[in-house]
Design a protein around this motif. Structure first.
Motif, PDB file in Angstrom:
ATOM      1  N   GLU A 184      50.951 -28.302  38.032  1.00  0.00           N
ATOM      2  CA  GLU A 184      50.153 -27.415  38.889  1.00  0.00           C
ATOM      3  C   GLU A 184      48.714 -27.320  38.412  1.00  0.00           C
ATOM      4  N   LEU A 185      48.266 -28.337  37.690  1.00  0.00           N
ATOM      5  CA  LEU A 185      46.908 -28.342  37.164  1.00  0.00           C
ATOM      6  C   LEU A 185      45.899 -28.117  38.289  1.00  0.00           C
ATOM      7  N   GLY A 186      45.071 -27.100  38.136  1.00  0.00           N
ATOM      8  CA  GLY A 186      44.088 -26.765  39.158  1.00  0.00           C
ATOM      9  C   GLY A 186      44.509 -25.635  40.068  1.00  0.00           C
ATOM     10  N   GLN A 187      45.789 -25.251  40.016  1.00  0.00           N
ATOM     11  CA  GLN A 187      46.292 -24.200  40.898  1.00  0.00           C
ATOM     12  C   GLN A 187      46.592 -22.903  40.151  1.00  0.00           C
ATOM     13  N   GLU A 188      46.086 -22.793  38.929  1.00  0.00           N
ATOM     14  CA  GLU A 188      46.409 -21.621  38.104  1.00  0.00           C
ATOM     15  C   GLU A 188      45.908 -20.310  38.718  1.00  0.00           C
ATOM     16  N   ALA A 189      44.716 -20.322  39.298  1.00  0.00           N
ATOM     17  CA  ALA A 189      44.157 -19.093  39.858  1.00  0.00           C
ATOM     18  C   ALA A 189      44.987 -18.606  41.041  1.00  0.00           C
ATOM     19  N   ALA A 190      45.385 -19.522  41.909  1.00  0.00           N
ATOM     20  CA  ALA A 190      46.185 -19.149  43.075  1.00  0.00           C
ATOM     21  C   ALA A 190      47.521 -18.564  42.657  1.00  0.00           C
ATOM     22  N   GLN A 191      48.137 -19.164  41.639  1.00  0.00           N
ATOM     23  CA  GLN A 191      49.459 -18.721  41.230  1.00  0.00           C
ATOM     24  C   GLN A 191      49.424 -17.448  40.399  1.00  0.00           C
ATOM     25  N   VAL A 192      48.558 -17.419  39.409  1.00  0.00           N
ATOM     26  CA  VAL A 192      48.477 -16.235  38.562  1.00  0.00           C
ATOM     27  C   VAL A 192      47.977 -15.029  39.357  1.00  0.00           C
ATOM     28  N   GLY A 193      46.965 -15.241  40.183  1.00  0.00           N
ATOM     29  CA  GLY A 193      46.404 -14.137  40.951  1.00  0.00           C
ATOM     30  C   GLY A 193      47.407 -13.506  41.897  1.00  0.00           C
ATOM     31  N   SER A 194      48.202 -14.319  42.561  1.00  0.00           N
ATOM     32  CA  SER A 194      49.193 -13.776  43.496  1.00  0.00           C
ATOM     33  C   SER A 194      50.385 -13.196  42.763  1.00  0.00           C
ATOM     34  N   GLY A 195      50.886 -13.893  41.748  1.00  0.00           N
ATOM     35  CA  GLY A 195      52.031 -13.387  41.002  1.00  0.00           C
ATOM     36  C   GLY A 195      51.729 -12.101  40.262  1.00  0.00           C
ATOM     37  N   TYR A 196      50.490 -11.948  39.809  1.00  0.00           N
ATOM     38  CA  TYR A 196      50.062 -10.763  39.081  1.00  0.00           C
ATOM     39  C   TYR A 196      50.153  -9.510  39.943  1.00  0.00           C
ATOM     40  N   THR A 197      50.064  -9.682  41.249  1.00  0.00           N
ATOM     41  CA  THR A 197      50.017  -8.564  42.186  1.00  0.00           C
ATOM     42  C   THR A 197      51.402  -8.018  42.519  1.00  0.00           C
ATOM     43  N   VAL A 198      52.433  -8.773  42.247  1.00  0.00           N
ATOM     44  CA  VAL A 198      53.791  -8.390  42.634  1.00  0.00           C
ATOM     45  C   VAL A 198      54.265  -7.159  41.862  1.00  0.00           C
ATOM     46  N   ASP A 199      54.883  -6.237  42.572  1.00  0.00           N
ATOM     47  CA  ASP A 199      55.514  -5.071  41.951  1.00  0.00           C
ATOM     48  C   ASP A 199      56.982  -5.432  41.715  1.00  0.00           C
ATOM     49  N   THR A 200      57.317  -5.738  40.472  1.00  0.00           N
ATOM     50  CA  THR A 200      58.669  -6.227  40.166  1.00  0.00           C
ATOM     51  C   THR A 200      59.724  -5.134  40.200  1.00  0.00           C
ATOM     52  N   THR A 201      59.344  -3.897  40.527  1.00  0.00           N
ATOM     53  CA  THR A 201      60.346  -2.846  40.694  1.00  0.00           C
ATOM     54  C   THR A 201      60.884  -2.794  42.119  1.00  0.00           C
ATOM     55  N   ARG A 202      60.190  -3.482  43.054  1.00  0.00           N
ATOM     56  CA  ARG A 202      60.651  -3.401  44.444  1.00  0.00           C
ATOM     57  C   ARG A 202      60.428  -4.666  45.258  1.00  0.00           C
ATOM     58  N   ASP A 203      59.526  -5.547  44.858  1.00  0.00           N
ATOM     59  CA  ASP A 203      59.246  -6.751  45.634  1.00  0.00           C
ATOM     60  C   ASP A 203      60.110  -7.918  45.168  1.00  0.00           C
ATOM     61  N   PHE A 204      60.070  -9.020  45.920  1.00  0.00           N
ATOM     62  CA  PHE A 204      60.856 -10.208  45.565  1.00  0.00           C
ATOM     63  C   PHE A 204      60.052 -11.453  45.946  1.00  0.00           C
ATOM     64  N   VAL A 205      60.047 -12.418  45.047  1.00  0.00           N
ATOM     65  CA  VAL A 205      59.277 -13.641  45.249  1.00  0.00           C
ATOM     66  C   VAL A 205      60.217 -14.830  45.423  1.00  0.00           C
ATOM     67  N   PHE A 206      59.880 -15.702  46.356  1.00  0.00           N
ATOM     68  CA  PHE A 206      60.697 -16.874  46.654  1.00  0.00           C
ATOM     69  C   PHE A 206      59.852 -18.126  46.429  1.00  0.00           C
ATOM     70  N   PRO A 207      60.056 -18.796  45.290  1.00  0.00           N
ATOM     71  CA  PRO A 207      59.201 -19.915  44.901  1.00  0.00           C
ATOM     72  C   PRO A 207      59.710 -21.266  45.392  1.00  0.00           C
ATOM     73  N   THR A 208      58.883 -22.280  45.191  1.00  0.00           N
ATOM     74  CA  THR A 208      59.321 -23.662  45.358  1.00  0.00           C
ATOM     75  C   THR A 208      59.610 -24.183  43.953  1.00  0.00           C
ATOM     76  N   TYR A 209      59.277 -25.430  43.700  1.00  0.00           N
ATOM     77  CA  TYR A 209      59.509 -26.033  42.389  1.00  0.00           C
ATOM     78  C   TYR A 209      58.210 -26.121  41.575  1.00  0.00           C
ATOM     79  N   ARG A 210      57.119 -25.512  42.082  1.00  0.00           N
ATOM     80  CA  ARG A 210      55.825 -25.657  41.420  1.00  0.00           C
ATOM     81  C   ARG A 210      55.198 -24.303  41.079  1.00  0.00           C
ATOM     82  N   GLU A 211      55.973 -23.257  41.031  1.00  0.00           N
ATOM     83  CA  GLU A 211      55.401 -21.928  40.808  1.00  0.00           C
ATOM     84  C   GLU A 211      55.600 -21.421  39.380  1.00  0.00           C
TER      85      GLU A 211
END
Length: 345
Positions: A53-80
């Protein structure tokens, strides 16, 4: 493009604190170092395959950082991998899939709030909408976030997911990482109009196109999208414009469809170095901080590599024990034959 209405209150617009900005950088450098190391691990035979995922760190970290892990749920592919790291998922357990010791990851999806790694193109999008619809039926305020690429956006599953989500007003964020390539096919040859976000209008879904190499912009866009969903206003589409620096996977040869000069010209500024310069210019961090962040990333990578190398093979019986809640005669027969051939019992 930004068709997402402004939030009802200003909480989502609150600027990130210096502590948060430094945390984001530390996450990005940890992800960058682990990602480049994972490619080396594959070359060394430690893992059989990996999707960089070289070059995609900002997109991934920025979005993942926002998730509230007490109530939200994330559905990834194979590159997250970067999303998982930003959410605090155990990275040895995450990388177990790339070690081929376990399908989907050894981490607990329910406690981590990250669904199993999904290798089916666009498959996670349908799962996200289903989970989000369940939140609506239960009267809860959790939000699902589904990741997929510009190539996956051309799959029929994405159409079905977006249409259902729009009609039922399900709280789901469709997060597209447009890295310019669907394996060997450039975006302009497989996305009509050149924009995934523009398609959202056809479903009545608000959309944001964000600079996917700007981690702060990604955080802000994702916060707004989550607030919109949580307020019961339905889904949001985010298209993070970034670039895949390097191969689609460790079995891919990008030199067959683009030159190194093309890659350098099209990739733009490195998101990690760009953020580093921003923090320096704003006086948020100094050279000692960056040195410490890199040292911490190297120590973390070493611990993860040690953990991955220590992973043993999973029991072969799990191929049959974990398929159905109640087994079937056919599955039992397959399990018996497998044991005779492999365990000689």
């Amino acid at each position: 493009m930004d068709t997402l209405p402004a939030p009802d209150d200003g909480d989502e617009a609150a600027p990130l604190t210096p502590i948060q900005l430094r945390e984001l950088y530390s996450l990005m450098v940890a992800v960058r170092h682990l990602d480049t190391s994972a490619v080396a691990w594959q070359r060394q035979g430690i893992i059989p395959g990996y999707a960089p995922e070289l070059g995609q760190e900002a997109a991934q970290v920025g979005s993942g950082y926002t998730v509230d892990t007490t109530r939200d749920f994330v559905f990834p592919t194979y590159r997250e991998m970067g999303v998982a790291r930003a959410m605090g998922v155990d990275m040895v357990a995450y990388m177990s899939t790339h070690k081929a010791t376990w399908h989907g990851g050894l981490y607990n999806p329910m406690t981590s709030r990250l669904a199993p790694i999904q290798a089916v193109v666009a498959g996670s999008v349908l799962h996200a909408v289903g989970w989000a619809h369940g939140q609506t039926l239960d009267g809860r305020d959790g939000v699902a976030m589904a990741y997929f690429g510009d190539g996956a956006s051309s799959q029929g599953d994405v159409h079905e997911a977006m249409n259902f989500a729009a009609v039922m007003k399900t709280p789901v964020v469709f997060f597209t990482q447009n890295n310019g390539w669907a394996i060997s096919v450039p975006t302009e040859r497989q996305v009509a109009g050149g924009s995934v976000a523009a398609r959202a209008a056809g479903y009545g879904i608000p959309a944001i196109t964000v600079d996917g190499n700007d981690v702060v912009a990604v955080v802000e866009a994702t916060k707004r999208a989550f607030a919109h969903c949580r307020a019961g206003k339905g889904p949001v589409s985010i298209e993070a414009m970034t670039y895949r620096r390097g191969p689609h996977s460790t079995s891919d040869d990008p030199g067959r469809y683009r030159s190194l000069d093309d890659e350098r010209a099209d990739a733009g500024a490195d998101p990690l170095e760009r953020f580093r310069q921003q923090l320096l210019a704003d006086g948020v961090a100094d050279e000692q901080f960056f040195a410490d962040a890199l040292a911490a990333a190297k120590a973390e990578e070493e611990a993860i590599r040690t953990g991955i190398e220590a992973l043993a093979s999973r029991p072969g019986t799990e191929m049959f024990n974990l398929v159905f809640q109640e087994t079937t005669p056919a599955l039992q027969a397959q399990a018996t034959n497998w044991r005779k051939e492999s365990e000689h019992v």
